[in-house]
Design a protein around this motif. Structure first.
Motif, mmCIF file in Angstrom:
data_model
loop_
_atom_site.group_PDB
_atom_site.id
_atom_site.type_symbol
_atom_site.label_atom_id
_atom_site.label_comp_id
_atom_site.label_asym_id
_atom_site.label_seq_id
_atom_site.Cartn_x
_atom_site.Cartn_y
_atom_site.Cartn_z
ATOM 1 N N GLY A 207 -56.491 36.806 36.838
ATOM 2 C CA GLY A 207 -57.084 38.123 36.645
ATOM 3 C C GLY A 207 -56.429 38.936 35.545
ATOM 4 N N LEU A 208 -55.755 38.257 34.612
ATOM 5 C CA LEU A 208 -55.062 38.955 33.537
ATOM 6 C C LEU A 208 -55.961 39.126 32.321
ATOM 7 N N PRO A 209 -55.651 40.076 31.438
ATOM 8 C CA PRO A 209 -56.499 40.326 30.264
ATOM 9 C C PRO A 209 -56.574 39.113 29.342
ATOM 10 N N ASP A 210 -57.688 39.027 28.603
ATOM 11 C CA ASP A 210 -57.810 37.978 27.598
ATOM 12 C C ASP A 210 -56.685 38.144 26.573
ATOM 13 N N PRO A 211 -55.983 37.071 26.238
ATOM 14 C CA PRO A 211 -54.808 37.207 25.377
ATOM 15 C C PRO A 211 -55.153 37.245 23.899
ATOM 16 N N ALA A 212 -54.247 37.820 23.129
ATOM 17 C CA ALA A 212 -54.247 37.673 21.674
ATOM 18 C C ALA A 212 -53.243 36.576 21.345
ATOM 19 N N LEU A 213 -53.652 35.599 20.547
ATOM 20 C CA LEU A 213 -52.799 34.475 20.190
ATOM 21 C C LEU A 213 -52.188 34.711 18.812
ATOM 22 N N PHE A 214 -50.868 34.606 18.727
ATOM 23 C CA PHE A 214 -50.160 34.757 17.459
ATOM 24 C C PHE A 214 -49.546 33.409 17.114
ATOM 25 N N CYS A 215 -50.068 32.774 16.070
ATOM 26 C CA CYS A 215 -49.830 31.355 15.834
ATOM 27 C C CYS A 215 -49.116 31.157 14.503
ATOM 28 N N HIS A 216 -47.883 30.649 14.569
ATOM 29 C CA HIS A 216 -47.056 30.511 13.378
ATOM 30 C C HIS A 216 -47.030 29.076 12.884
ATOM 31 N N SER A 217 -47.258 28.891 11.590
ATOM 32 C CA SER A 217 -47.081 27.607 10.925
ATOM 33 C C SER A 217 -47.892 26.508 11.635
ATOM 34 N N TYR A 218 -47.241 25.412 12.078
ATOM 35 C CA TYR A 218 -47.978 24.341 12.751
ATOM 36 C C TYR A 218 -48.665 24.846 14.024
ATOM 37 N N GLY A 219 -48.152 25.934 14.593
ATOM 38 C CA GLY A 219 -48.814 26.527 15.753
ATOM 39 C C GLY A 219 -50.227 26.984 15.452
ATOM 40 N N SER A 220 -50.516 27.289 14.183
ATOM 41 C CA SER A 220 -51.875 27.684 13.829
ATOM 42 C C SER A 220 -52.830 26.499 13.886
ATOM 43 N N VAL A 221 -52.298 25.291 13.695
ATOM 44 C CA VAL A 221 -53.127 24.094 13.865
ATOM 45 C C VAL A 221 -53.503 23.957 15.340
ATOM 46 N N VAL A 222 -52.527 24.185 16.219
ATOM 47 C CA VAL A 222 -52.781 24.163 17.664
ATOM 48 C C VAL A 222 -53.854 25.188 18.025
ATOM 49 N N CYS A 223 -53.713 26.403 17.515
ATOM 50 C CA CYS A 223 -54.663 27.470 17.849
ATOM 51 C C CYS A 223 -56.051 27.175 17.293
ATOM 52 N N GLY A 224 -56.096 26.559 16.121
ATOM 53 C CA GLY A 224 -57.396 26.203 15.563
ATOM 54 C C GLY A 224 -58.137 25.207 16.434
ATOM 55 N N LEU A 225 -57.417 24.209 16.941
ATOM 56 C CA LEU A 225 -58.046 23.211 17.799
ATOM 57 C C LEU A 225 -58.368 23.751 19.184
ATOM 58 N N ALA A 226 -57.611 24.760 19.629
ATOM 59 C CA ALA A 226 -57.835 25.337 20.959
ATOM 60 C C ALA A 226 -58.857 26.460 20.950
ATOM 61 N N ALA A 227 -59.203 26.958 19.772
ATOM 62 C CA ALA A 227 -59.984 28.195 19.667
ATOM 63 C C ALA A 227 -61.264 28.177 20.492
ATOM 64 N N SER A 228 -62.010 27.094 20.442
ATOM 65 C CA SER A 228 -63.304 27.067 21.132
ATOM 66 C C SER A 228 -63.161 26.981 22.644
ATOM 67 N N GLY A 229 -61.968 26.614 23.126
ATOM 68 C CA GLY A 229 -61.768 26.457 24.564
ATOM 69 C C GLY A 229 -61.048 27.611 25.224
ATOM 70 N N THR A 230 -60.679 28.625 24.449
ATOM 71 C CA THR A 230 -59.976 29.766 25.023
ATOM 72 C C THR A 230 -60.870 30.989 25.044
ATOM 73 N N ASP A 231 -60.459 31.990 25.825
ATOM 74 C CA ASP A 231 -61.176 33.269 25.816
ATOM 75 C C ASP A 231 -60.328 34.331 25.119
ATOM 76 N N ALA A 232 -59.570 33.908 24.105
ATOM 77 C CA ALA A 232 -58.697 34.824 23.384
ATOM 78 C C ALA A 232 -59.493 35.962 22.764
#
Length: 324
Positions: A207-232
């Motif tokens: 029941g927590l708020p939809d998160p904002a994702l802050f993605c650094h360097s290779y972490g942005s690759v992770v966030c790009g692949l996860a983007a469609s599956g999250t409710d960020a």
């Protein structure tokens, strides 16, 4: 001629990755941890409640949350005591129980797995009462031993965003280690994206708020692949080698997408290509990509986007607390 150009591009990408990360130790491939948390075998064998416990590898965070909602206080406490490795890492388990299960690893630890190089997720702020939630997804060479850097970034972001924001320092996936093929491929990012998606599903189940994702360097690759599956609500990438997408539309997300890169960041010298699985694609700060570009002229280095006083941290705080 086309094959020759492709070979040159791959060679240039590899050389730049090696040259711009000088000082890192050479390393081979990293083993991505499986989906089941430590202690899963004993958890699956536990029939003390007269019914099966949710399978850590198969149950959704919503199903886990529903299971724990139906337990008595005594039953919950027994599971924490008997199976801390599962309770402390299972998305969908109530936040206080995860903290309790992971208390030997420190305060407000949302996940802890000591296997291999280790994984950890620590919360800065009051996650249960927060009106805004941010998750920091780090890049290469972050693990249990080096997670302090991500935690410092979380502390700085939370201080700038205010008390209504809780920040999760999420060293929760196997990052590339040193110089090697993992840095230029999406293998570990794919595994990380699955884990990040499950984390956000767990926040939603709590029941927590939809998160904002802050993605650094290779972490942005992770966030790009996860983007469609999250409710960020927002996806912010900085010092990004690419998100494995041609543009914002290809990410398949309703989140607002932001990007920043400093002129002092070595990542600018890495070619933004993806050929034969090598490289991570388009530059998220390019006009064609379609993200909102944030000023980063005062950021002195690749790892300095969360430095207090920088324009990037100011913008990140405004995004995290909903002011921007």
């Amino acid at each position: 001629m086309r094959r020759f150009r492709r070979t040159l591009t791959i060679a240039a990408l590899t050389a730049l990755l090696v040259g711009t990360t000088a000082g890192w130790a050479s390393a081979g491939g990293v083993d991505a941890p499986g989906g089941a948390p430590p202690g899963t075998a004993a958890w699956r064998a536990d029939d003390s409640l007269g019914r099966d416990l949710p399978d850590p590898a198969a149950a959704t965070p919503a199903e886990v949350a529903a299971f724990f909602a139906g337990l008595t206080g005594a039953e919950r406490r027994r599971l924490v005591e008997e199976h801390p490795g599962v309770v402390g890492n299972l998305d969908g388990v109530p936040v206080p129980l995860r903290y309790e299960a992971n208390s030997a690893a420190g305060e407000q630890v949302l996940a802890y797995d000591p296997r291999g190089r280790g994984l950890i997720a620590r919360v800065v702020g009051d996650l249960e009462s927060a009106t805004r939630v941010a998750v920091i997804v780090p890049g290469a060479d972050i693990d249990l031993a080096t997670s302090g850097r991500t935690e410092r970034w979380a502390e700085d972001l939370r201080a700038a965003a205010g008390d209504d924001t809780a920040v999760i320092a999420w060293a929760g996936y196997a990052t590339p280690s040193g110089i090697g093929p993992d840095l230029a491929t999406g293998r570990l990012a794919e595994s990380g994206a699955e884990r990040l998606t499950r984390l956000t599903e767990g926040l939603d189940a709590a029941g927590l708020p939809d998160p904002a994702l802050f993605c650094h360097s290779y972490g942005s690759v992770v966030c790009g692949l996860a983007a469609s599956g999250t409710d960020a609500s927002d996806i912010v990438v900085m010092g990004s080698p690419g998100m494995r997408a041609d543009d914002v539309t290809a990410l398949g997300t309703d989140a607002r997408v932001w990007a920043a890169v400093s002129e002092h960041d070595w990542i600018r010298r890495v070619p933004h290509v993806e050929i034969l699985g090598l490289g991570h694609g388009a530059d998220p700060t390019s006009a064609a990509f379609g993200a909102t570009v944030l000023a980063a002229d005062d950021v002195p280095a690749h790892d300095a986007y969360f430095t207090p006083g920088t324009s990037t941290l100011t913008a990140f705080a405004a995004i995290a607390d909903g002011a921007l």
